[in-house]
Design a protein around this motif. Structure first.
Motif, PDB file in Angstrom:
ATOM      1  N   ASN A  42       0.950  -1.298   0.013  1.00  0.00           N
ATOM      2  CA  ASN A  42       0.137  -0.201   0.266  1.00  0.00           C
ATOM      3  C   ASN A  42       0.820   1.359  -0.091  1.00  0.00           C
ATOM      4  O   ASN A  42       0.518   2.364  -0.500  1.00  0.00           O
ATOM      5  CB  ASN A  42      -0.876   0.022   1.189  1.00  0.00           C
ATOM      6  CG  ASN A  42      -2.073  -0.878   0.971  1.00  0.00           C
ATOM      7  OD1 ASN A  42      -2.508  -1.376  -0.089  1.00  0.00           O
ATOM      8  ND2 ASN A  42      -2.780  -1.230   2.024  1.00  0.00           N
ATOM      9  N   MET A  43       2.179   1.177   0.717  1.00  0.00           N
ATOM     10  CA  MET A  43       2.864   2.465   0.417  1.00  0.00           C
ATOM     11  C   MET A  43       3.366   2.669  -0.775  1.00  0.00           C
ATOM     12  O   MET A  43       3.737   3.628  -1.314  1.00  0.00           O
ATOM     13  CB  MET A  43       4.264   2.191   1.475  1.00  0.00           C
ATOM     14  CG  MET A  43       3.832   2.531   2.982  1.00  0.00           C
ATOM     15  SD  MET A  43       3.473   3.920   3.264  1.00  0.00           S
ATOM     16  CE  MET A  43       5.164   4.623   3.468  1.00  0.00           C
ATOM     17  N   ALA A  44       3.585   1.460  -1.680  1.00  0.00           N
ATOM     18  CA  ALA A  44       4.047   1.904  -3.053  1.00  0.00           C
ATOM     19  C   ALA A  44       2.957   1.862  -4.034  1.00  0.00           C
ATOM     20  O   ALA A  44       3.185   2.829  -4.926  1.00  0.00           O
ATOM     21  CB  ALA A  44       4.624   0.417  -3.413  1.00  0.00           C
ATOM     22  N   THR A  45       1.655   1.948  -3.594  1.00  0.00           N
ATOM     23  CA  THR A  45       0.392   1.936  -4.332  1.00  0.00           C
ATOM     24  C   THR A  45      -0.396   3.205  -3.948  1.00  0.00           C
ATOM     25  O   THR A  45      -1.458   3.503  -4.697  1.00  0.00           O
ATOM     26  CB  THR A  45      -0.119   0.756  -4.776  1.00  0.00           C
ATOM     27  OG1 THR A  45      -0.828   0.429  -3.544  1.00  0.00           O
ATOM     28  CG2 THR A  45       0.646  -0.059  -5.381  1.00  0.00           C
ATOM     29  N   ASN A  46      -0.244   3.626  -2.775  1.00  0.00           N
ATOM     30  CA  ASN A  46      -1.123   4.644  -2.207  1.00  0.00           C
ATOM     31  C   ASN A  46      -2.408   3.990  -1.961  1.00  0.00           C
ATOM     32  O   ASN A  46      -3.399   4.705  -2.334  1.00  0.00           O
ATOM     33  CB  ASN A  46      -1.182   6.139  -2.944  1.00  0.00           C
ATOM     34  CG  ASN A  46      -1.493   7.183  -2.117  1.00  0.00           C
ATOM     35  OD1 ASN A  46      -1.640   6.944  -1.000  1.00  0.00           O
ATOM     36  ND2 ASN A  46      -2.414   8.012  -2.788  1.00  0.00           N
ATOM     37  N   GLY A  47      -2.420   2.571  -1.533  1.00  0.00           N
ATOM     38  CA  GLY A  47      -3.730   1.975  -1.481  1.00  0.00           C
ATOM     39  C   GLY A  47      -4.233   1.836  -0.080  1.00  0.00           C
ATOM     40  O   GLY A  47      -5.166   1.185   0.239  1.00  0.00           O
ATOM     41  N   VAL A  62       2.634   4.380   9.342  1.00  0.00           N
ATOM     42  CA  VAL A  62       3.523   3.476   8.483  1.00  0.00           C
ATOM     43  C   VAL A  62       4.863   4.285   7.939  1.00  0.00           C
ATOM     44  O   VAL A  62       4.713   5.438   7.511  1.00  0.00           O
ATOM     45  CB  VAL A  62       2.960   2.960   7.387  1.00  0.00           C
ATOM     46  CG1 VAL A  62       3.788   2.108   6.388  1.00  0.00           C
ATOM     47  CG2 VAL A  62       1.744   2.277   7.732  1.00  0.00           C
ATOM     48  N   PHE A  63       6.072   3.940   8.592  1.00  0.00           N
ATOM     49  CA  PHE A  63       7.091   4.321   7.901  1.00  0.00           C
ATOM     50  C   PHE A  63       7.966   3.172   7.382  1.00  0.00           C
ATOM     51  O   PHE A  63       8.200   2.140   7.701  1.00  0.00           O
ATOM     52  CB  PHE A  63       8.075   4.905   9.301  1.00  0.00           C
ATOM     53  CG  PHE A  63       7.199   5.698  10.115  1.00  0.00           C
ATOM     54  CD1 PHE A  63       7.320   7.156   9.885  1.00  0.00           C
ATOM     55  CD2 PHE A  63       6.581   5.531  11.370  1.00  0.00           C
ATOM     56  CE1 PHE A  63       6.817   8.009  10.748  1.00  0.00           C
ATOM     57  CE2 PHE A  63       5.861   6.175  12.007  1.00  0.00           C
ATOM     58  CZ  PHE A  63       5.997   7.775  11.922  1.00  0.00           C
ATOM     59  N   THR A  70      13.467   7.825   4.404  1.00  0.00           N
ATOM     60  CA  THR A  70      12.335   7.593   4.974  1.00  0.00           C
ATOM     61  C   THR A  70      11.122   8.109   4.235  1.00  0.00           C
ATOM     62  O   THR A  70      11.060   9.238   3.879  1.00  0.00           O
ATOM     63  CB  THR A  70      12.341   7.902   6.469  1.00  0.00           C
ATOM     64  OG1 THR A  70      13.669   7.716   6.936  1.00  0.00           O
ATOM     65  CG2 THR A  70      11.009   7.439   7.208  1.00  0.00           C
ATOM     66  N   VAL A  71      10.179   7.162   3.892  1.00  0.00           N
ATOM     67  CA  VAL A  71       8.767   7.565   3.558  1.00  0.00           C
ATOM     68  C   VAL A  71       7.744   7.318   4.848  1.00  0.00           C
ATOM     69  O   VAL A  71       7.687   6.336   5.337  1.00  0.00           O
ATOM     70  CB  VAL A  71       8.335   6.871   2.441  1.00  0.00           C
ATOM     71  CG1 VAL A  71       7.116   7.192   1.897  1.00  0.00           C
ATOM     72  CG2 VAL A  71       9.336   6.816   1.164  1.00  0.00           C
ATOM     73  N   GLU A  72       7.185   8.090   4.831  1.00  0.00           N
ATOM     74  CA  GLU A  72       6.107   8.433   5.850  1.00  0.00           C
ATOM     75  C   GLU A  72       4.593   8.330   5.614  1.00  0.00           C
ATOM     76  O   GLU A  72       4.218   9.337   4.810  1.00  0.00           O
ATOM     77  CB  GLU A  72       6.318   9.448   7.155  1.00  0.00           C
ATOM     78  CG  GLU A  72       5.575   9.552   8.192  1.00  0.00           C
ATOM     79  CD  GLU A  72       5.804  10.832   9.273  1.00  0.00           C
ATOM     80  OE1 GLU A  72       5.107  11.213   9.975  1.00  0.00           O
ATOM     81  OE2 GLU A  72       7.058  11.033   9.218  1.00  0.00           O
ATOM     82  N   TYR A  73       3.673   7.744   6.342  1.00  0.00           N
ATOM     83  CA  TYR A  73       2.190   7.641   5.649  1.00  0.00           C
ATOM     84  C   TYR A  73       1.540   7.693   7.076  1.00  0.00           C
ATOM     85  O   TYR A  73       1.764   6.963   8.011  1.00  0.00           O
ATOM     86  CB  TYR A  73       1.849   6.586   4.981  1.00  0.00           C
ATOM     87  CG  TYR A  73       0.395   6.619   4.422  1.00  0.00           C
ATOM     88  CD1 TYR A  73       0.094   7.354   3.191  1.00  0.00           C
ATOM     89  CD2 TYR A  73      -0.711   6.293   5.378  1.00  0.00           C
ATOM     90  CE1 TYR A  73      -1.182   7.297   2.955  1.00  0.00           C
ATOM     91  CE2 TYR A  73      -1.775   6.295   4.825  1.00  0.00           C
ATOM     92  CZ  TYR A  73      -2.307   6.869   3.764  1.00  0.00           C
ATOM     93  OH  TYR A  73      -3.341   6.937   3.277  1.00  0.00           O
TER      94      TYR A  73
END
Length: 83
Positions: A42-47, A62-63, A70-73
């Protein structure tokens, strides 16, 4: 790569570090194996959607850290009375 989850599905808090090579994830039914893998996807697909937030919680985080990047959602839902 390091993945950190807070209030995602059945996972209250989790941090997993994947090293080079093969990683095998094992655990009992309902322990969060699929939640972990789905969170990476989901991080890769914004799902992500509101259903991914743990029951009874208002915010999930989610980090993912890959080689120092670092990618943070963060996703929050409003509850009755929130403005």
């Amino acid at each position: 790569m390091k993945v950190r989850l807070n209030n995602v599905g059945v996972i209250k808090e989790c941090e997993v570090e994947f090293n080079q090579g093969v990683t095998i994830i094992i655990g009992s039914s309902g322990s969060g194996k699929s939640t972990l893998m789905r969170s990476i996807y989901n991080m890769a697909t914004n799902g992500f959607n509101d259903c991914d937030i743990s029951f009874g919680k208002n915010t999930m985080k989610v980090f993912i850290d890959c080689d120092g990047n670092t990618v943070e959602y963060i996703r929050s839902i409003k509850t009755k009375g929130d403005r």
